[in-house]
Design an enzyme around this catalytic site. Structure first.
Site, short mmCIF file in Angstrom:
data_model
loop_
_atom_site.label_atom_id
_atom_site.label_comp_id
_atom_site.label_asym_id
_atom_site.label_seq_id
_atom_site.Cartn_x
_atom_site.Cartn_y
_atom_site.Cartn_z
CB SER A 143 7.97 0.35 0.11
OG SER A 143 8.38 1.61 0.61
CE1 TYR A 157 5.51 -1.24 5.33
CE2 TYR A 157 7.39 -0.06 4.41
CZ TYR A 157 6.05 -0.39 4.38
OH TYR A 157 5.24 0.13 3.39
P1 NAD Z 1 -3.66 0.99 4.72
O1 NAD Z 1 -3.32 0.71 6.13
O2 NAD Z 1 -4.40 2.24 4.39
O3 NAD Z 1 -4.43 -0.24 4.07
C1 NAD Z 1 -3.97 -1.55 4.23
C2 NAD Z 1 -5.16 -2.51 4.23
O4 NAD Z 1 -4.65 -3.82 4.36
C3 NAD Z 1 -6.13 -2.29 5.40
O5 NAD Z 1 -7.45 -2.24 4.95
C4 NAD Z 1 -5.89 -3.50 6.29
O6 NAD Z 1 -7.04 -3.92 7.00
C5 NAD Z 1 -5.44 -4.53 5.27
N1 NAD Z 1 -4.66 -5.61 5.89
C6 NAD Z 1 -3.72 -5.50 6.87
N2 NAD Z 1 -3.26 -6.71 7.19
C7 NAD Z 1 -3.91 -7.60 6.42
C8 NAD Z 1 -3.87 -9.01 6.31
N3 NAD Z 1 -3.07 -9.75 7.09
N4 NAD Z 1 -4.67 -9.61 5.40
C9 NAD Z 1 -5.50 -8.87 4.63
N5 NAD Z 1 -5.59 -7.54 4.70
C10 NAD Z 1 -4.80 -6.91 5.57
O7 NAD Z 1 -2.25 0.97 3.94
P2 NAD Z 1 -1.76 1.57 2.54
O8 NAD Z 1 -0.90 2.74 2.84
O9 NAD Z 1 -2.85 1.68 1.57
O10 NAD Z 1 -0.76 0.40 2.13
C11 NAD Z 1 -1.02 -0.52 1.10
C12 NAD Z 1 0.30 -1.15 0.69
O11 NAD Z 1 1.18 -0.13 0.22
C13 NAD Z 1 1.04 -1.85 1.82
O12 NAD Z 1 1.66 -3.01 1.33
C14 NAD Z 1 2.09 -0.83 2.24
O13 NAD Z 1 3.19 -1.41 2.84
C15 NAD Z 1 2.42 -0.24 0.88
N6 NAD Z 1 3.06 1.06 0.92
C16 NAD Z 1 2.47 2.08 1.61
C17 NAD Z 1 3.13 3.31 1.65
C18 NAD Z 1 2.55 4.46 2.43
O14 NAD Z 1 3.31 5.41 2.67
N7 NAD Z 1 1.30 4.46 2.83
C19 NAD Z 1 4.34 3.49 0.98
C20 NAD Z 1 4.89 2.42 0.26
C21 NAD Z 1 4.22 1.20 0.25
#
Ligand code: NAD
Length: 257
Positions: A143, A157
């Site tokens: 991130s 986080y």
């Molecule tokens: P999201 O919540 O939309 O999707 C995450 C998915 O991961 C969900 O389907 C959830 O069920 C699954 N998940 C959660 N815990 C799990 C586990 N223990 N094992 C397997 N699956 C699991 O989130 P997103 O925004 O698409 O995030 C995806 C990645 O991007 C994450 O690593 C998040 O930290 C990172 N990220 C997100 C953002 C943001 O602003 N949304 C910014 C930077 C990084």
């Protein structure tokens, strides 16, 4: 097609960035192993891919559990014969993750377990499969908070994402001569279910928005396109990078009014 005949495994592919990436990778010719802890969401991603004529299978795994991770890699190899692209994307954002002074140890442990240990386990069990395929690509979702600090802290986080970035660099160096590239994808804030609650509060939303030069949050498909570049041969000399896709946040000192 940019991923023709490739086998890609994406964790957290039931939602957000993972789902958009799964759909995009499949459109580009990959056979996709959709991994999630949420079976219904993962199966829905597979349905959407098949509806578009793509090929995908769902495997249940909690990425913080070694047994599950070992199994998801084994399933990918037994179903499709190989693994070429490993996208360790699953991550969580805990509502009780805050300042270092207030965050409970259990919250810290859970966030680190999923976001950092999950990536470690993915690489630990996934790299041997990539080596068996003659090499491959690793994308680990970090991130922009791995690079910048915020006064509105989410200490576990942020620490987990810093760990992902460092771990990815080390892997990129260790396996570079074995035809494996590893990069950390560093998105800015994206409108996905992960941030839905936080961004639904107008004050908290605005507090973040003022720091984004482009004046808006990312869409999940914009991050998926960056992941596609990292997964494809077009990025053949990109290795060990913190690949920033943040609308200019990390470039900014003062944003436009
Ligand atoms: P999201 O919540 O939309 O999707 C995450 C998915 O991961 C969900 O389907 C959830 O069920 C699954 N998940 C959660 N815990 C799990 C586990 N223990 N094992 C397997 N699956 C699991 O989130 P997103 O925004 O698409 O995030 C995806 C990645 O991007 C994450 O690593 C998040 O930290 C990172 N990220 C997100 C953002 C943001 O602003 N949304 C910014 C930077 C990084």
């Amino acid at each position: 097609m940019r991923l023709k005949d490739k086998v890609a495994l994406i964790t957290g592919a039931g939602s957000g960035i993972g789902r958009e990436s799964a759909l995009l990778f499949a459109r580009e010719g990959a056979r996709v192993v959709v991994v999630d802890v949420d079976d219904e969401a993962g199966q829905e991603t597979v349905r959407l891919i098949r509806e578009n004529g793509g090929e995908a299978t769902f495997v249940h795994a909690d990425v913080s559990r070694a047994e599950d991770v070992r199994n998801m890699i084994a399933q990918a190899e037994s179903m499709y014969g190989r693994l070429d692209i490993l996208f360790n994307n699953a991550g969580i954002f805990h509502p009780k993750d805050g300042s270092v002074l207030e965050t409970e140890e259990e919250v810290w442990d859970r966030v680190i377990d999923v976001n950092l240990k999950g990536v470690f386990l993915g690489c630990k069990y996934g790299i041997p499969a990539l080596l068996r395929a003659g090499g491959g690509v690793i994308i680990n979702t970090a991130s922009f908070v791995a690079l910048m600090g915020a006064a509105v802290s989410q200490i576990a986080y942020t620490a987990s994402k810093g760990g992902v970035l460092a771990l990815t660099r080390e892997i990129a160096v260790e396996f570079a001569r074995q035809n494996i590239r590893a990069n950390a994808l560093c998105p800015g804030p994206v409108e996905t279910p992960l941030l839905a609650e936080l961004l639904s509060d107008p004050a908290r939303r605005q507090r973040r928005l003022v720091h984004i030069p482009m004046g808006r949050f990312a869409r999940a498909e914009e991050i998926a396109h960056a992941a596609l570049f990292l997964a494809s041969d077009e990025s053949s000399y990109v290795n060990g990078a913190a690949f920033i896709v943040d609308g200019g946040i990390t470039a900014a000192y003062i944003t436009p009014e």
